[in-house]
Design an enzyme around this catalytic site. Sequence first.
Site, PDB file in Angstrom:
ATOM      1  N   PRO A   1       4.520  -7.822   2.955  1.00 19.48           N
ATOM      2  CA  PRO A   1       6.288  -8.811   2.422  1.00 19.48           C
ATOM      3  C   PRO A   1       6.816  -9.020   2.733  1.00 19.48           C
ATOM      4  O   PRO A   1       7.264  -8.269   4.517  1.00 19.48           O
ATOM      5  CB  PRO A   1       6.279  -6.921   1.236  1.00 19.48           C
ATOM      6  CG  PRO A   1       5.399  -6.284   1.259  1.00 19.48           C
ATOM      7  CD  PRO A   1       4.107  -6.369   2.869  1.00 19.48           C
ATOM      8  N   ASN A   2       7.367  -9.777   2.949  1.00 17.59           N
ATOM      9  CA  ASN A   2       9.009 -10.783   3.407  1.00 17.59           C
ATOM     10  C   ASN A   2       8.385 -11.276   4.677  1.00 17.59           C
ATOM     11  O   ASN A   2       9.359 -12.110   5.393  1.00 17.59           O
ATOM     12  CB  ASN A   2       9.951  -9.587   3.277  1.00 17.59           C
ATOM     13  CG  ASN A   2      10.575  -8.776   2.502  1.00 17.59           C
ATOM     14  OD1 ASN A   2      10.346  -9.701   1.454  1.00 17.59           O
ATOM     15  ND2 ASN A   2      10.208  -7.434   2.492  1.00 17.59           N
TER      16      ASN A   2
ATOM     17  N   ARG B   1      14.605 -14.575   8.323  1.00 18.42           N
ATOM     18  CA  ARG B   1      14.596 -12.983   8.259  1.00 18.42           C
ATOM     19  C   ARG B   1      15.244 -12.514   9.054  1.00 18.42           C
ATOM     20  O   ARG B   1      14.285 -12.329   9.811  1.00 18.42           O
ATOM     21  CB  ARG B   1      13.540 -12.797   7.117  1.00 18.42           C
ATOM     22  CG  ARG B   1      13.833 -10.960   7.556  1.00 18.42           C
ATOM     23  CD  ARG B   1      12.148 -10.860   7.054  1.00 18.42           C
ATOM     24  NE  ARG B   1      12.220  -9.309   6.362  1.00 18.42           N
ATOM     25  CZ  ARG B   1      11.535  -8.306   6.756  1.00 18.42           C
ATOM     26  NH1 ARG B   1       9.665  -8.822   6.887  1.00 18.42           N
ATOM     27  NH2 ARG B   1      11.642  -6.728   6.679  1.00 18.42           N
TER      28      ARG B   1
ATOM     29  N   TYR C   1      13.757 -10.126  14.085  1.00 19.15           N
ATOM     30  CA  TYR C   1      12.107 -10.613  13.943  1.00 19.15           C
ATOM     31  C   TYR C   1      11.842 -11.470  14.659  1.00 19.15           C
ATOM     32  O   TYR C   1      11.127 -11.900  14.740  1.00 19.15           O
ATOM     33  CB  TYR C   1      12.356 -10.260  12.443  1.00 19.15           C
ATOM     34  CG  TYR C   1      12.043  -9.318  11.405  1.00 19.15           C
ATOM     35  CD1 TYR C   1      11.233  -8.226  11.999  1.00 19.15           C
ATOM     36  CD2 TYR C   1      13.078  -8.949  10.579  1.00 19.15           C
ATOM     37  CE1 TYR C   1      11.184  -6.923  11.431  1.00 19.15           C
ATOM     38  CE2 TYR C   1      12.874  -7.793  10.197  1.00 19.15           C
ATOM     39  CZ  TYR C   1      11.997  -7.192  10.096  1.00 19.15           C
ATOM     40  OH  TYR C   1      12.289  -5.719   9.726  1.00 19.15           O
TER      41      TYR C   1
ATOM     42  N   ASN D   1      -0.537  -6.414   9.763  1.00 18.87           N
ATOM     43  CA  ASN D   1       1.325  -6.332  10.115  1.00 18.87           C
ATOM     44  C   ASN D   1       1.430  -5.975   8.251  1.00 18.87           C
ATOM     45  O   ASN D   1       1.840  -6.925   7.621  1.00 18.87           O
ATOM     46  CB  ASN D   1       2.454  -7.128  11.211  1.00 18.87           C
ATOM     47  CG  ASN D   1       3.612  -6.676  10.601  1.00 18.87           C
ATOM     48  OD1 ASN D   1       4.004  -5.418   9.475  1.00 18.87           O
ATOM     49  ND2 ASN D   1       4.610  -7.923  10.887  1.00 18.87           N
TER      50      ASN D   1
ATOM     51  N   ALA E   1       6.936  -3.566   4.774  1.00 20.57           N
ATOM     52  CA  ALA E   1       7.762  -2.454   4.733  1.00 20.57           C
ATOM     53  C   ALA E   1       6.566  -1.459   4.084  1.00 20.57           C
ATOM     54  O   ALA E   1       6.556  -0.114   3.997  1.00 20.57           O
ATOM     55  CB  ALA E   1       8.593  -1.993   3.378  1.00 20.57           C
TER      56      ALA E   1
ATOM     57  N   GLU F   1      -2.833  -2.309  13.725  1.00 17.37           N
ATOM     58  CA  GLU F   1      -1.285  -2.464  13.351  1.00 17.37           C
ATOM     59  C   GLU F   1      -0.252  -3.275  14.324  1.00 17.37           C
ATOM     60  O   GLU F   1      -0.095  -2.764  15.821  1.00 17.37           O
ATOM     61  CB  GLU F   1      -1.387  -0.994  12.644  1.00 17.37           C
ATOM     62  CG  GLU F   1       0.528  -0.459  12.495  1.00 17.37           C
ATOM     63  CD  GLU F   1       0.980   0.331  11.881  1.00 17.37           C
ATOM     64  OE1 GLU F   1      -0.287   1.530  12.094  1.00 17.37           O
ATOM     65  OE2 GLU F   1       1.925   0.668  11.490  1.00 17.37           O
TER      66      GLU F   1
ATOM     67  N   HIS G   1       3.382  -4.659  14.501  1.00 19.09           N
ATOM     68  CA  HIS G   1       5.054  -4.961  14.278  1.00 19.09           C
ATOM     69  C   HIS G   1       5.494  -5.354  15.175  1.00 19.09           C
ATOM     70  O   HIS G   1       5.919  -5.495  16.548  1.00 19.09           O
ATOM     71  CB  HIS G   1       5.058  -3.496  14.311  1.00 19.09           C
ATOM     72  CG  HIS G   1       4.976  -2.228  13.110  1.00 19.09           C
ATOM     73  ND1 HIS G   1       4.735  -2.369  11.432  1.00 19.09           N
ATOM     74  CD2 HIS G   1       4.414  -1.515  12.936  1.00 19.09           C
ATOM     75  CE1 HIS G   1       4.256  -1.683  11.152  1.00 19.09           C
ATOM     76  NE2 HIS G   1       4.219  -1.221  11.993  1.00 19.09           N
TER      77      HIS G   1
ATOM     78  N   ARG H   1      14.319   1.891  15.630  1.00 21.31           N
ATOM     79  CA  ARG H   1      15.032   1.516  13.653  1.00 21.31           C
ATOM     80  C   ARG H   1      15.282   3.070  12.951  1.00 21.31           C
ATOM     81  O   ARG H   1      15.004   4.081  13.426  1.00 21.31           O
ATOM     82  CB  ARG H   1      14.349   0.713  13.252  1.00 21.31           C
ATOM     83  CG  ARG H   1      14.013  -0.626  14.298  1.00 21.31           C
ATOM     84  CD  ARG H   1      13.018  -1.712  13.635  1.00 21.31           C
ATOM     85  NE  ARG H   1      14.157  -2.245  12.718  1.00 21.31           N
ATOM     86  CZ  ARG H   1      13.588  -3.105  11.184  1.00 21.31           C
ATOM     87  NH1 ARG H   1      12.391  -3.009  11.742  1.00 21.31           N
ATOM     88  NH2 ARG H   1      14.560  -3.902  10.780  1.00 21.31           N
TER      89      ARG H   1
HETATM   90  C1  DQA Z   1       8.367  -4.563  10.262  1.00 23.93           C
HETATM   91  C2  DQA Z   1       8.183  -3.580  10.207  1.00 23.93           C
HETATM   92  C3  DQA Z   1       8.720  -2.455   9.095  1.00 23.93           C
HETATM   93  O1  DQA Z   1       9.411  -1.745   8.961  1.00 23.93           O
HETATM   94  C4  DQA Z   1       9.642  -3.526   7.964  1.00 23.93           C
HETATM   95  O2  DQA Z   1       9.681  -3.227   6.778  1.00 23.93           O
HETATM   96  C5  DQA Z   1       8.846  -5.106   8.321  1.00 23.93           C
HETATM   97  C6  DQA Z   1       8.753  -5.621   8.856  1.00 23.93           C
HETATM   98  C7  DQA Z   1       7.699  -5.305  11.201  1.00 23.93           C
HETATM   99  O3  DQA Z   1       6.698  -6.272  11.899  1.00 23.93           O
HETATM  100  O4  DQA Z   1       8.704  -4.668  12.511  1.00 23.93           O
HETATM  101  O5  DQA Z   1       9.014  -5.847   7.174  1.00 23.93           O
HETATM  102  O6  DQA Z   1       6.321  -4.237  10.074  1.00 23.93           O
END
Ligand code: DQA
Length: 156
Positions: A17-18, A25, A30, A81, A84, A105, A107, A114
């Site tokens: 998501p997002n 964003r 990011y 990835n 959240a 995984e 990020h 964080r």
């Molecule tokens: C994320 C880190 C997560 O905590 C966050 O909710 C994201 C992006 C990252 O790529 O740094 O949406 O996965």
Amino acid sequence: MHNSQPRVLSILVLHGPNLNLLGQREPGIYGSLTLTAINKLLAATAEELEVKVVPLQSNHEGTLVDAIHQALGQHHGIVINAGAYTHTSVAIRDAIAAVNLPAVEVHLSNIYRREEFRHHSYLASVVVGQISGFGAQSYLLGLQALVHHLQVASSS
Ligand code: DQA
């Protein structure tokens, strides 16, 4: 002498998501690359590694779970990835465990630098490993690591 065709590894890359909003964003966290740009970098790295990558982004937990199920028999491994959902989703964790495909995984940000709520990953215990904090490079490093893992596994 090689009588058999070389097997082309296929890797599913899941963006949660997002991540469709990358570029606009929170660029301080990011980075400024869009998801399309990251997918292009992944495709270039895949070409160098002589593997195939299939990217998919969804904002919906169930869609990500379905994609993990459908990876069985279609792909050799998963780079994920989960955004959240990393910190909330037992369902995505269980799906990875259920299909038993090697997963990495990734990020963009270093989740351990964080907020406290980002320090726990439900996925960490079911993936081969985790790469966090290198921006778009996290995806490329994750892809390289997964391909290496699969090649070592298939040669032993
Ligand atoms: C994320 C880190 C997560 O905590 C966050 O909710 C994201 C992006 C990252 O790529 O740094 O949406 O996965």
